[in-house]
Design a protein around this motif. Structure first.
Motif, mmCIF file in Angstrom:
data_model
loop_
_atom_site.group_PDB
_atom_site.id
_atom_site.type_symbol
_atom_site.label_atom_id
_atom_site.label_comp_id
_atom_site.label_asym_id
_atom_site.label_seq_id
_atom_site.Cartn_x
_atom_site.Cartn_y
_atom_site.Cartn_z
ATOM 1 N N LYS A 1 -76.864 -20.317 78.670
ATOM 2 C CA LYS A 1 -77.423 -20.289 77.316
ATOM 3 C C LYS A 1 -77.197 -21.621 76.609
ATOM 4 O O LYS A 1 -77.845 -21.953 75.634
ATOM 5 C CB LYS A 1 -76.771 -19.169 76.503
ATOM 6 C CG LYS A 1 -76.910 -17.779 77.127
ATOM 7 C CD LYS A 1 -78.317 -17.266 77.038
ATOM 8 C CE LYS A 1 -78.389 -15.819 77.506
ATOM 9 N NZ LYS A 1 -79.762 -15.294 77.474
ATOM 10 N N GLY A 2 -76.239 -22.367 77.128
ATOM 11 C CA GLY A 2 -75.883 -23.661 76.572
ATOM 12 C C GLY A 2 -74.951 -24.346 77.547
ATOM 13 O O GLY A 2 -74.687 -23.831 78.641
ATOM 14 N N PRO A 3 -74.415 -25.519 77.187
ATOM 15 C CA PRO A 3 -73.509 -26.220 78.099
ATOM 16 C C PRO A 3 -72.331 -25.347 78.492
ATOM 17 O O PRO A 3 -71.774 -24.603 77.680
ATOM 18 C CB PRO A 3 -73.066 -27.438 77.278
ATOM 19 C CG PRO A 3 -74.201 -27.664 76.316
ATOM 20 C CD PRO A 3 -74.709 -26.293 75.971
ATOM 21 N N ALA A 4 -71.930 -25.408 79.740
ATOM 22 C CA ALA A 4 -70.808 -24.635 80.274
ATOM 23 C C ALA A 4 -70.001 -25.538 81.178
ATOM 24 O O ALA A 4 -70.304 -26.715 81.354
ATOM 25 C CB ALA A 4 -71.316 -23.414 81.035
ATOM 26 N N GLY A 5 -68.973 -24.975 81.761
ATOM 27 C CA GLY A 5 -68.172 -25.768 82.698
ATOM 28 C C GLY A 5 -67.057 -26.525 82.008
ATOM 29 O O GLY A 5 -66.406 -25.984 81.125
ATOM 30 N N ALA B 1 -78.727 -25.766 91.921
ATOM 31 C CA ALA B 1 -79.742 -25.057 91.153
ATOM 32 C C ALA B 1 -81.039 -25.036 91.957
ATOM 33 O O ALA B 1 -81.872 -25.936 91.844
ATOM 34 C CB ALA B 1 -79.961 -25.727 89.797
ATOM 35 N N ASN B 2 -81.178 -24.017 92.789
ATOM 36 C CA ASN B 2 -82.375 -23.867 93.617
ATOM 37 C C ASN B 2 -83.304 -22.893 92.890
ATOM 38 O O ASN B 2 -83.271 -21.685 93.123
ATOM 39 C CB ASN B 2 -81.988 -23.337 95.002
ATOM 40 C CG ASN B 2 -83.169 -23.277 95.945
ATOM 41 O OD1 ASN B 2 -84.154 -23.996 95.768
ATOM 42 N ND2 ASN B 2 -83.096 -22.413 96.942
ATOM 43 N N LEU B 3 -84.127 -23.422 92.009
ATOM 44 C CA LEU B 3 -84.959 -22.606 91.125
ATOM 45 C C LEU B 3 -86.415 -23.002 91.300
ATOM 46 O O LEU B 3 -86.915 -23.090 92.391
ATOM 47 C CB LEU B 3 -84.458 -22.766 89.676
ATOM 48 C CG LEU B 3 -83.001 -22.286 89.464
ATOM 49 C CD1 LEU B 3 -82.432 -22.813 88.160
ATOM 50 C CD2 LEU B 3 -82.936 -20.786 89.511
ATOM 51 N N SER B 4 -87.118 -23.266 90.217
ATOM 52 C CA SER B 4 -88.490 -23.757 90.272
ATOM 53 C C SER B 4 -88.620 -24.825 89.206
ATOM 54 O O SER B 4 -87.796 -24.904 88.277
ATOM 55 C CB SER B 4 -89.492 -22.629 90.017
ATOM 56 O OG SER B 4 -89.377 -22.154 88.686
ATOM 57 N N ALA B 5 -89.650 -25.650 89.314
ATOM 58 C CA ALA B 5 -89.808 -26.743 88.361
ATOM 59 C C ALA B 5 -89.854 -26.263 86.911
ATOM 60 O O ALA B 5 -89.169 -26.827 86.050
ATOM 61 C CB ALA B 5 -91.063 -27.557 88.716
ATOM 62 N N PRO B 6 -90.639 -25.230 86.573
ATOM 63 C CA PRO B 6 -90.661 -24.776 85.172
ATOM 64 C C PRO B 6 -89.299 -24.295 84.680
ATOM 65 O O PRO B 6 -88.913 -24.571 83.542
ATOM 66 C CB PRO B 6 -91.690 -23.640 85.187
ATOM 67 C CG PRO B 6 -92.556 -23.925 86.358
ATOM 68 C CD PRO B 6 -91.656 -24.528 87.391
ATOM 69 N N VAL B 7 -88.555 -23.571 85.524
ATOM 70 C CA VAL B 7 -87.249 -23.071 85.106
ATOM 71 C C VAL B 7 -86.263 -24.217 84.971
ATOM 72 O O VAL B 7 -85.461 -24.265 84.027
ATOM 73 C CB VAL B 7 -86.741 -22.019 86.108
ATOM 74 C CG1 VAL B 7 -85.321 -21.585 85.759
ATOM 75 C CG2 VAL B 7 -87.670 -20.817 86.121
ATOM 76 N N LEU B 8 -86.295 -25.171 85.878
ATOM 77 C CA LEU B 8 -85.409 -26.328 85.787
ATOM 78 C C LEU B 8 -85.708 -27.161 84.545
ATOM 79 O O LEU B 8 -84.791 -27.724 83.932
ATOM 80 C CB LEU B 8 -85.538 -27.186 87.047
ATOM 81 C CG LEU B 8 -84.925 -26.581 88.312
ATOM 82 C CD1 LEU B 8 -85.367 -27.355 89.549
ATOM 83 C CD2 LEU B 8 -83.403 -26.553 88.212
ATOM 84 N N ARG B 9 -86.951 -27.230 84.156
ATOM 85 C CA ARG B 9 -87.313 -27.927 82.915
ATOM 86 C C ARG B 9 -86.758 -27.178 81.709
ATOM 87 O O ARG B 9 -86.175 -27.776 80.803
ATOM 88 C CB ARG B 9 -88.837 -28.073 82.821
ATOM 89 C CG ARG B 9 -89.331 -28.589 81.485
ATOM 90 C CD ARG B 9 -90.812 -28.880 81.486
ATOM 91 N NE ARG B 9 -91.089 -30.117 82.207
ATOM 92 C CZ ARG B 9 -90.917 -31.327 81.684
ATOM 93 N NH1 ARG B 9 -90.465 -31.461 80.452
ATOM 94 N NH2 ARG B 9 -91.189 -32.393 82.393
ATOM 95 N N GLU B 10 -86.918 -25.869 81.700
ATOM 96 C CA GLU B 10 -86.460 -25.057 80.572
ATOM 97 C C GLU B 10 -84.941 -25.102 80.409
ATOM 98 O O GLU B 10 -84.416 -25.132 79.290
ATOM 99 C CB GLU B 10 -86.916 -23.614 80.777
ATOM 100 C CG GLU B 10 -86.461 -22.647 79.704
ATOM 101 C CD GLU B 10 -86.870 -21.217 80.004
ATOM 102 O OE1 GLU B 10 -86.356 -20.305 79.337
ATOM 103 O OE2 GLU B 10 -87.699 -21.006 80.926
ATOM 104 N N LEU B 11 -84.223 -25.114 81.531
ATOM 105 C CA LEU B 11 -82.765 -25.063 81.485
ATOM 106 C C LEU B 11 -82.109 -26.435 81.344
ATOM 107 O O LEU B 11 -80.886 -26.509 81.187
ATOM 108 C CB LEU B 11 -82.238 -24.388 82.752
ATOM 109 C CG LEU B 11 -82.528 -22.893 82.907
ATOM 110 C CD1 LEU B 11 -81.999 -22.398 84.245
ATOM 111 C CD2 LEU B 11 -81.900 -22.100 81.770
ATOM 112 N N ALA B 12 -82.880 -27.494 81.399
ATOM 113 C CA ALA B 12 -82.303 -28.841 81.401
ATOM 114 C C ALA B 12 -81.332 -29.104 80.249
ATOM 115 O O ALA B 12 -80.256 -29.676 80.471
ATOM 116 C CB ALA B 12 -83.426 -29.891 81.410
#
Length: 300
Positions: free
Chosen positions: A221-225, A232-243
């Protein structure tokens, strides 16, 4: 009462798979499956992906979700006006059929230092590798897809013993389990799909790694760690959204592997994450698919 599902499948040219998956992922339960054709490994050690063959993109909807099915088919009709695709196929199947129909295609195979095998394997499992026992159940992730293989190979090269790892979009848990096998100190595996979480937890127990791998339903939901290594083996749209959440979660000196990308989208995503403070470190391709490695400057 046994649940029934609608399976929508599209045979797609490899170069169009990202677009097809993006459309189908809007409506499918827990995302989409991208199935590759496999062929015997020429060295006689299991099977490998046939990169010359088209892929099959599949989405699953509850049988009572026929309104959503209509919207999915309309979206695919619009896509077919600009992309040469055959008519989608729709079939109804019981949950047990969904869970087990693919098992005949999942055989022990090597990926880098790993041997990935289902627990029901009849073929001999080679002993000279890090064994990953995987039963995907109703989740996705058998290690046959090139994006998963790229992540496994890069994890083997990048991970240092004792590091803190995040597997975002864990699916069957294969990457989280691989990280633990490589000596990660702790691994957090996240997925929004409850069926994936169930499968991943089962596989973690199957591999006797419950002490080091924690599987949680959710996403960033926000920065973690901060994390030393993020897969992060996802998809381009999801990787863009989560950046905006994903990039700050990489700790100083840490590495981020983003995969699930067609080669044509790799530069776009690399530039996006570079703008968020990560430095491009390398890229690996397999056929039409790419994985990008980025790092955060600084010492761990």
């Amino acid at each position: 009462m046994t649940a029934t599902w609608l399976e929508v499948s599209v045979v797609s040219p490899r170069e169009a798979a990202d677009a097809v998956a993006e459309v189908m992922g809007r409506y499918g339960h827990g995302g989409v499956a991208i199935e590759e054709s496999i062929k015997p490994d020429p060295e006689g050690e299991g099977y490998e992906v046939d990169t010359a063959a088209p892929v099959v993109v599949k989405a699953y909807l509850p049988e009572n979700g026929r309104g959503r099915l209509g919207r999915l088919l309309r979206a695919l009709w619009h896509l077919r006006q600009v992309v040469d695709l055959p008519e989608p196929e729709v079939r109804t199947l019981a949950e047990a059929d969904w869970a087990h129909a693919w098992k005949a295609h999942f055989k022990p195979h090597r990926v880098g230092p790993f041997v990935v095998a289902p627990p029901w394997a009849e073929a001999p499992v080679p002993a000279d590798g890090l064994l990953l026992l995987i039963d995907p159940g109703l989740a996705f992730g058998t290690g046959l897809h090139p994006t998963t293989q790229l992540c496994l190979q890069l994890a083997a090269e990048l991970l240092r013993p004792g590091e803190v790892v995040l597997d975002l979009g864990t699916g069957s848990g294969i990457l989280a389990i691989a990280a633990a096998r490589l000596g990660a100190g702790s691994v957090l595996a996240l997925d929004i799909d409850p069926l994936a979480v169930k499968a991943a937890r089962s596989n973690v127990r199957l591999n006797r790694l419950s002490g080091r791998v924690k599987v949680v339903r959710g996403t960033l939901k926000g920065p973690a760690g901060p994390f030393d290594l993020i897969l992060a083996n996802l998809s381009a749209p999801v990787l863009r959204e989560l950046a905006p959440a994903l990039a700050p979660s990489v700790g100083p000196g840490g590495r981020l592997v983003i995969s699930g990308l067609l080669v044509g989208r790799a530069d776009e995503l690399t530039d996006l994450y570079a703008g968020l403070g990560l430095r491009p470190f390398g890229r690996r391709t397999a056929g039409d698919w790419a994985a990008v490695v980025l790092t955060r400057p600084g010492e761990t």
